[in-house]
Design a protein around this motif. Structure first.
Motif, PDB file in Angstrom:
ATOM      1  N   ASN A 222       0.814  -1.210   0.000  1.00 15.23           N
ATOM      2  CA  ASN A 222       0.000   0.000   0.000  1.00 15.23           C
ATOM      3  C   ASN A 222       0.854   1.269   0.000  1.00 15.23           C
ATOM      4  O   ASN A 222       0.431   2.304  -0.530  1.00 15.23           O
ATOM      5  CB  ASN A 222      -0.949  -0.001   1.196  1.00 15.23           C
ATOM      6  CG  ASN A 222      -2.179  -0.867   0.941  1.00 15.23           C
ATOM      7  OD1 ASN A 222      -2.503  -1.179  -0.205  1.00 15.23           O
ATOM      8  ND2 ASN A 222      -2.850  -1.264   2.009  1.00 15.23           N
ATOM      9  N   GLU A 223       2.041   1.195   0.601  1.00 16.68           N
ATOM     10  CA  GLU A 223       2.954   2.335   0.522  1.00 16.68           C
ATOM     11  C   GLU A 223       3.330   2.611  -0.933  1.00 16.68           C
ATOM     12  O   GLU A 223       3.375   3.772  -1.372  1.00 16.68           O
ATOM     13  CB  GLU A 223       4.209   2.063   1.349  1.00 16.68           C
ATOM     14  CG  GLU A 223       3.996   2.146   2.855  1.00 16.68           C
ATOM     15  CD  GLU A 223       5.260   1.847   3.641  1.00 16.68           C
ATOM     16  OE1 GLU A 223       6.309   1.609   2.985  1.00 16.68           O
ATOM     17  OE2 GLU A 223       5.215   1.848   4.874  1.00 16.68           O
ATOM     18  N   GLU A 224       3.581   1.551  -1.688  1.00 24.37           N
ATOM     19  CA  GLU A 224       3.890   1.710  -3.102  1.00 24.37           C
ATOM     20  C   GLU A 224       2.673   2.220  -3.872  1.00 24.37           C
ATOM     21  O   GLU A 224       2.804   3.060  -4.777  1.00 24.37           O
ATOM     22  CB  GLU A 224       4.367   0.385  -3.688  1.00 24.37           C
ATOM     23  CG  GLU A 224       5.700  -0.096  -3.153  1.00 24.37           C
ATOM     24  CD  GLU A 224       6.166  -1.372  -3.836  1.00 24.37           C
ATOM     25  OE1 GLU A 224       5.538  -1.769  -4.848  1.00 24.37           O
ATOM     26  OE2 GLU A 224       7.143  -1.969  -3.371  1.00 24.37           O
ATOM     27  N   GLN A 225       1.498   1.699  -3.522  1.00 21.81           N
ATOM     28  CA  GLN A 225       0.278   2.140  -4.189  1.00 21.81           C
ATOM     29  C   GLN A 225       0.070   3.640  -3.999  1.00 21.81           C
ATOM     30  O   GLN A 225      -0.222   4.373  -4.950  1.00 21.81           O
ATOM     31  CB  GLN A 225      -0.928   1.378  -3.631  1.00 21.81           C
ATOM     32  CG  GLN A 225      -1.007  -0.089  -4.028  1.00 21.81           C
ATOM     33  CD  GLN A 225      -1.382  -0.280  -5.480  1.00 21.81           C
ATOM     34  OE1 GLN A 225      -0.530  -0.426  -6.344  1.00 21.81           O
ATOM     35  NE2 GLN A 225      -2.678  -0.268  -5.757  1.00 21.81           N
ATOM     36  N   LEU A 226       0.218   4.093  -2.769  1.00 22.97           N
ATOM     37  CA  LEU A 226       0.025   5.518  -2.490  1.00 22.97           C
ATOM     38  C   LEU A 226       1.092   6.368  -3.166  1.00 22.97           C
ATOM     39  O   LEU A 226       0.812   7.483  -3.635  1.00 22.97           O
ATOM     40  CB  LEU A 226       0.035   5.756  -0.972  1.00 22.97           C
ATOM     41  CG  LEU A 226      -1.130   5.124  -0.196  1.00 22.97           C
ATOM     42  CD1 LEU A 226      -0.910   5.258   1.300  1.00 22.97           C
ATOM     43  CD2 LEU A 226      -2.458   5.767  -0.603  1.00 22.97           C
ATOM     44  N   GLY A 227       2.315   5.843  -3.222  1.00 23.77           N
ATOM     45  CA  GLY A 227       3.377   6.569  -3.906  1.00 23.77           C
ATOM     46  C   GLY A 227       3.121   6.702  -5.394  1.00 23.77           C
ATOM     47  O   GLY A 227       3.580   7.660  -6.028  1.00 23.77           O
ATOM     48  N   ASN A 228       2.388   5.737  -5.943  1.00 19.64           N
ATOM     49  CA  ASN A 228       2.034   5.773  -7.367  1.00 19.64           C
ATOM     50  C   ASN A 228       0.645   6.378  -7.603  1.00 19.64           C
ATOM     51  O   ASN A 228       0.098   6.251  -8.700  1.00 19.64           O
ATOM     52  CB  ASN A 228       2.070   4.353  -7.947  1.00 19.64           C
ATOM     53  CG  ASN A 228       3.463   3.757  -7.929  1.00 19.64           C
ATOM     54  OD1 ASN A 228       4.452   4.470  -8.093  1.00 19.64           O
ATOM     55  ND2 ASN A 228       3.556   2.451  -7.712  1.00 19.64           N
ATOM     56  N   LEU A 229       0.104   7.016  -6.541  1.00 20.53           N
ATOM     57  CA  LEU A 229      -1.217   7.648  -6.600  1.00 20.53           C
ATOM     58  C   LEU A 229      -2.319   6.653  -6.950  1.00 20.53           C
ATOM     59  O   LEU A 229      -3.304   6.983  -7.612  1.00 20.53           O
ATOM     60  CB  LEU A 229      -1.213   8.803  -7.618  1.00 20.53           C
ATOM     61  CG  LEU A 229      -0.180   9.916  -7.369  1.00 20.53           C
ATOM     62  CD1 LEU A 229      -0.265  10.980  -8.455  1.00 20.53           C
ATOM     63  CD2 LEU A 229      -0.369  10.528  -5.992  1.00 20.53           C
ATOM     64  N   ALA A 230      -2.141   5.410  -6.486  1.00 20.55           N
ATOM     65  CA  ALA A 230      -3.154   4.366  -6.679  1.00 20.55           C
ATOM     66  C   ALA A 230      -3.844   4.087  -5.350  1.00 20.55           C
ATOM     67  O   ALA A 230      -3.335   4.428  -4.274  1.00 20.55           O
ATOM     68  CB  ALA A 230      -2.509   3.100  -7.226  1.00 20.55           C
ATOM     69  N   ASP A 231      -5.007   3.459  -5.424  1.00 18.63           N
ATOM     70  CA  ASP A 231      -5.767   3.170  -4.215  1.00 18.63           C
ATOM     71  C   ASP A 231      -5.129   2.027  -3.426  1.00 18.63           C
ATOM     72  O   ASP A 231      -4.667   1.040  -4.017  1.00 18.63           O
ATOM     73  CB  ASP A 231      -7.209   2.782  -4.571  1.00 18.63           C
ATOM     74  CG  ASP A 231      -7.992   3.940  -5.166  1.00 18.63           C
ATOM     75  OD1 ASP A 231      -7.661   5.090  -4.816  1.00 18.63           O
ATOM     76  OD2 ASP A 231      -8.905   3.693  -5.976  1.00 18.63           O
ATOM     77  N   PRO A 232      -5.101   2.126  -2.097  1.00 20.05           N
ATOM     78  CA  PRO A 232      -4.627   1.004  -1.274  1.00 20.05           C
ATOM     79  C   PRO A 232      -5.613  -0.157  -1.349  1.00 20.05           C
ATOM     80  O   PRO A 232      -6.760   0.022  -1.748  1.00 20.05           O
ATOM     81  CB  PRO A 232      -4.554   1.595   0.134  1.00 20.05           C
ATOM     82  CG  PRO A 232      -5.537   2.722   0.121  1.00 20.05           C
ATOM     83  CD  PRO A 232      -5.505   3.285  -1.272  1.00 20.05           C
ATOM     84  N   VAL A 233      -5.150  -1.351  -0.958  1.00 22.80           N
ATOM     85  CA  VAL A 233      -6.004  -2.537  -1.015  1.00 22.80           C
ATOM     86  C   VAL A 233      -6.256  -3.050   0.393  1.00 22.80           C
ATOM     87  O   VAL A 233      -5.475  -2.795   1.319  1.00 22.80           O
ATOM     88  CB  VAL A 233      -5.362  -3.649  -1.869  1.00 22.80           C
ATOM     89  CG1 VAL A 233      -5.120  -3.161  -3.289  1.00 22.80           C
ATOM     90  CG2 VAL A 233      -4.055  -4.137  -1.245  1.00 22.80           C
ATOM     91  N   SER A 234      -7.326  -3.774   0.556  1.00 27.29           N
ATOM     92  CA  SER A 234      -7.639  -4.390   1.843  1.00 27.29           C
ATOM     93  C   SER A 234      -6.758  -5.615   2.051  1.00 27.29           C
ATOM     94  O   SER A 234      -6.117  -6.110   1.109  1.00 27.29           O
ATOM     95  CB  SER A 234      -9.112  -4.803   1.894  1.00 27.29           C
ATOM     96  OG  SER A 234      -9.357  -5.849   0.972  1.00 27.29           O
TER      97      SER A 234
END
Length: 224
Positions: A155-167
């Motif tokens: 999720n850190e990578e997702q947020l860094g790529n402006l993508a939504d975090p996952v459950s």
């Protein structure tokens, strides 16, 4: 002290090597992490911050869980499965759980046998399977820890790529989780299979993991 060190040298040496390698991984991982941070235009982090990060946690736990899976499967499979000529296998005529006499339990316990070897019912069952149960429990806990730390790192990578975090449940079904998991499982299973088979034909003089040098290739369940 000298006698204690001699009698416990195997565990002590591996424990010391584990700590040395873990410290080495911490420093190497910290340097690699900061290199990636700088490449992405982000500030580097301190060693303490890295050691408490999801990135370090998932890197450690994904290896732990695969190691304990290896031990768990090996302990249980070697009760029933055999490999002719391998010191890693029981003798070919002794598959299964063996008799109480052979296992020295109940009325057949020795004077110095553990107390629970003389027990009955649940206590005896737990003690009789305690090694496999504990290895399995450590595997489950470390695998669960890997999934939690892995989700946080993902999720850190997702947020860094402006993508939504996952459950957490979505992460369990993700390619990232299974790639991390399976790349470790396959290496551990290959190592066990290699040891069981190569020890049929190869020797290491004096090692408990090898047959005596002069033992026949077909000799099974004997150690040097």
């Amino acid at each position: 002290m000298r006698q204690f060190l001699r009698q416990n040298s195997l565990g002590l040496v591996f424990g010391l090597l584990f700590l040395i390698v873990l410290v080495g991984q911490a420093f190497a991982g910290h340097a690699d992490f900061n290199q990636q941070q700088l490449t992405e235009g982000l500030p580097p982090v301190s060693l303490g911050r890295y050691l408490t990060s999801a990135s370090f946690g998932v890197d450690v736990l994904e290896n732990w869980q695969s190691e304990y899976l290896q031990f768990f499967l090996y302990i249980w499979f070697t009760v029933w499965l055999l490999q002719k000529g391998s010191p890693e296998s029981k003798e070919l005529d002794k598959p299964g759980r063996e008799t109480e006499r052979e296992q020295k339990i109940g009325a057949f316990a020795d004077a110095d046998s553990p107390k629970w070897a003389r027990a009955r019912g649940l206590r005896l069952w737990l003690f009789s399977n305690s090694l496999g149960l504990v290895m399995g429990l450590i595997f489950v806990l470390s695998w669960a820890g890997q999934s939690i730390a892995g989700r946080a790192a993902f999720n850190e990578e997702q947020l860094g790529n402006l993508a939504d975090p996952v459950s957490w449940t979505d992460y369990l079904a993700s390619p990232d989780f299974w790639n991390r998991t399976l790349q470790n499982w396959q290496s551990e299973l290959l190592a066990v299979a290699s040891m069981a088979i190569l020890a049929i034909y190869l020797r290491q003089r004096g090692s408990s993991q090898s047959k005596p040098v002069g033992a026949a290739h077909t000799a099974t369940g004997i150690e040097g």
